[in-house]
Motif scaffolding. Structure first.
Motif, PDB file in Angstrom:
ATOM      1  N   ALA A  26      28.884 -41.249  29.848  1.00  0.00           N
ATOM      2  CA  ALA A  26      28.110 -41.301  28.606  1.00  0.00           C
ATOM      3  C   ALA A  26      26.799 -42.055  28.815  1.00  0.00           C
ATOM      4  N   THR A  27      26.819 -43.061  29.675  1.00  0.00           N
ATOM      5  CA  THR A  27      25.595 -43.811  29.964  1.00  0.00           C
ATOM      6  C   THR A  27      24.595 -42.935  30.702  1.00  0.00           C
ATOM      7  N   VAL A  28      25.054 -42.178  31.688  1.00  0.00           N
ATOM      8  CA  VAL A  28      24.164 -41.270  32.414  1.00  0.00           C
ATOM      9  C   VAL A  28      23.581 -40.227  31.460  1.00  0.00           C
ATOM     10  N   ALA A  29      24.405 -39.689  30.570  1.00  0.00           N
ATOM     11  CA  ALA A  29      23.913 -38.689  29.613  1.00  0.00           C
ATOM     12  C   ALA A  29      22.830 -39.274  28.715  1.00  0.00           C
ATOM     13  N   ALA A  30      23.009 -40.523  28.294  1.00  0.00           N
ATOM     14  CA  ALA A  30      21.991 -41.164  27.455  1.00  0.00           C
ATOM     15  C   ALA A  30      20.707 -41.414  28.235  1.00  0.00           C
ATOM     16  N   MET A  31      20.819 -41.690  29.530  1.00  0.00           N
ATOM     17  CA  MET A  31      19.626 -41.839  30.364  1.00  0.00           C
ATOM     18  C   MET A  31      18.871 -40.518  30.476  1.00  0.00           C
ATOM     19  N   VAL A  32      19.609 -39.430  30.609  1.00  0.00           N
ATOM     20  CA  VAL A  32      18.987 -38.107  30.673  1.00  0.00           C
ATOM     21  C   VAL A  32      18.213 -37.825  29.388  1.00  0.00           C
ATOM     22  N   ASP A  33      18.758 -38.247  28.261  1.00  0.00           N
ATOM     23  CA  ASP A  33      18.072 -38.057  26.988  1.00  0.00           C
ATOM     24  C   ASP A  33      16.729 -38.791  26.952  1.00  0.00           C
ATOM     25  N   LEU A  34      16.587 -39.837  27.771  1.00  0.00           N
ATOM     26  CA  LEU A  34      15.333 -40.596  27.824  1.00  0.00           C
ATOM     27  C   LEU A  34      14.397 -40.090  28.919  1.00  0.00           C
ATOM     28  N   GLY A  35      14.802 -39.047  29.642  1.00  0.00           N
ATOM     29  CA  GLY A  35      13.928 -38.473  30.651  1.00  0.00           C
ATOM     30  C   GLY A  35      14.380 -38.649  32.083  1.00  0.00           C
ATOM     31  N   ALA A  36      15.539 -39.299  32.303  1.00  0.00           N
ATOM     32  CA  ALA A  36      16.066 -39.433  33.663  1.00  0.00           C
ATOM     33  C   ALA A  36      16.578 -38.079  34.154  1.00  0.00           C
ATOM     34  N   ARG A  37      16.686 -37.949  35.464  1.00  0.00           N
ATOM     35  CA  ARG A  37      17.292 -36.772  36.066  1.00  0.00           C
ATOM     36  C   ARG A  37      18.544 -37.215  36.797  1.00  0.00           C
ATOM     37  N   ARG A  38      19.632 -36.513  36.545  1.00  0.00           N
ATOM     38  CA  ARG A  38      20.925 -36.951  37.064  1.00  0.00           C
ATOM     39  C   ARG A  38      20.906 -37.189  38.572  1.00  0.00           C
ATOM     40  N   ASP A  39      20.304 -36.280  39.325  1.00  0.00           N
ATOM     41  CA  ASP A  39      20.365 -36.399  40.774  1.00  0.00           C
ATOM     42  C   ASP A  39      19.468 -37.504  41.327  1.00  0.00           C
ATOM     43  N   ARG A  40      18.650 -38.103  40.449  1.00  0.00           N
ATOM     44  CA  ARG A  40      17.835 -39.246  40.877  1.00  0.00           C
ATOM     45  C   ARG A  40      18.457 -40.571  40.462  1.00  0.00           C
ATOM     46  N   VAL A  41      19.502 -40.524  39.647  1.00  0.00           N
ATOM     47  CA  VAL A  41      20.105 -41.757  39.153  1.00  0.00           C
ATOM     48  C   VAL A  41      20.919 -42.425  40.262  1.00  0.00           C
ATOM     49  N   VAL A  42      20.680 -43.713  40.435  1.00  0.00           N
ATOM     50  CA  VAL A  42      21.475 -44.553  41.330  1.00  0.00           C
ATOM     51  C   VAL A  42      22.417 -45.380  40.457  1.00  0.00           C
ATOM     52  N   ALA A  43      23.699 -45.444  40.828  1.00  0.00           N
ATOM     53  CA  ALA A  43      24.684 -46.226  40.086  1.00  0.00           C
ATOM     54  C   ALA A  43      25.381 -47.178  41.044  1.00  0.00           C
ATOM     55  N   VAL A  44      25.452 -48.448  40.670  1.00  0.00           N
ATOM     56  CA  VAL A  44      26.051 -49.460  41.544  1.00  0.00           C
ATOM     57  C   VAL A  44      27.100 -50.245  40.758  1.00  0.00           C
ATOM     58  N   LEU A  45      28.308 -50.272  41.301  1.00  0.00           N
ATOM     59  CA  LEU A  45      29.425 -51.012  40.702  1.00  0.00           C
ATOM     60  C   LEU A  45      29.499 -52.397  41.326  1.00  0.00           C
ATOM     61  N   GLY A  46      29.380 -53.405  40.492  1.00  0.00           N
ATOM     62  CA  GLY A  46      29.427 -54.782  40.954  1.00  0.00           C
ATOM     63  C   GLY A  46      30.841 -55.347  40.965  1.00  0.00           C
ATOM     64  N   PRO A  47      30.993 -56.672  40.821  1.00  0.00           N
ATOM     65  CA  PRO A  47      32.303 -57.322  40.892  1.00  0.00           C
ATOM     66  C   PRO A  47      33.308 -56.710  39.918  1.00  0.00           C
ATOM     67  N   THR A  48      34.449 -56.286  40.446  1.00  0.00           N
ATOM     68  CA  THR A  48      35.473 -55.565  39.681  1.00  0.00           C
ATOM     69  C   THR A  48      36.830 -55.840  40.320  1.00  0.00           C
TER      70      THR A  48
END
Length: 257
Positions: free
Chosen positions: A141-163
């Motif tokens: 859902a976060t990626v989809a909301a970024m796309v709504d602001l003009g992001a492109r999915r294949d350019r999005v970098v996602a990093v998972l921190g301490p978990t």
């Protein structure tokens, strides 16, 4: 004061600043020692405010511009366009913006904290993903909301921190059944724990699956297990096993300069 923070090369862009803060370098004491960022904890409010100020300085923003929502273990994502007051935090578990100077933050103490960026589009995001968030796909859902602001999915970098890692996350059969009822292929995120009828749950693995299914170009799990590393991280599960009264919260945040 220079805070000891964790960063990743994947988010090292000139236009961005980010940090996975540890529990070190703050002013809180006792159970909360020392960089507790949780306004929902029972720590002294002035100590939490001072800790948040130190985090904001590390990110290069005013304390009022380090924005952390009232987290509710949901897949609700908020588009942020202006700061809010601490006592007026909107409810949700994902944040996105294209406005420079607004630091998007989430808290965790075992739950996953994911930072997102499409640096070319100038769009960033952050989400808090515990098991409920992973179950309901807050990352997607976060990626989809970024796309709504003009992001492109294949350019999005996602990093998972301490978990909390799979080796530290034992669950019962009802928990497993809930996931398998949603998707039988989710059985790959569980393995026997050695306790009869119980399993070990791979929360980072499921979060990674959600990010990849959302079409991100790059995903990184920093493989930082909150449960055993008491020196760096708070852990709700560790606190529960020790029957302690409360626990601190880690903060992870990202901002467009």
């Amino acid at each position: 004061m220079t805070l000891p923070v964790i960063r990743t090369a994947l988010l090292n862009y000139p236009r961005l600043s980010h940090a996975f803060f540890t529990r070190r370098g703050g002013v809180s004491d006792g159970l909360y020692a020392s960089l507790n960022g949780g306004v929902g904890s029972k720590d002294r409010p002035d100590a939490v405010a001072d800790n948040r100020r130190l985090m904001a300085e590390a990110l290069g923003v005013a304390p009022s511009h380090l924005l952390v929502p009232y987290q509710i273990h949901s897949n609700r994502v908020l588009t942020v366009e202006a700061p809010w007051a601490t006592d007026e935090r909107p409810q949700g578990d994902g944040l996105v913006t294209r406005i420079p100077g607004l630091a998007l933050g989430v808290t965790g103490a075992d739950c996953g904290m994911v930072l997102f960026a499409d640096a070319q589009a100038g769009v960033i995001g952050a989400c808090h993903s515990g098991w409920k968030g992973a179950f309901d796909d807050v990352a997607g859902a976060t990626v989809a909301a970024m796309v709504d602001l003009g992001a492109r999915r294949d350019r999005v970098v996602a990093v998972l921190g301490p978990t909390i890692a799979q080796a530290s996350y034992e669950v019962g059969p009802d928990f497993v059944a809930r996931f398998l009822e949603r998707d039988a292929s989710f059985d790959r995120f569980f393995k026997p724990s050695g306790t009869s009828g119980h399993s070990l749950f791979d929360l980072p693995g499921l979060i990674g699956h959600r990010c990849r299914a959302a079409g991100v170009g790059l995903f990184e799990d920093m493989r930082l297990d909150t449960y055993p590393d008491e020196n760096q991280f708070y852990s709700y599960r560790r606190t529960t096993h020790r029957r302690e009264a409360d626990y601190g919260r880690l903060v992870s945040a990202i901002v467009i300069r």
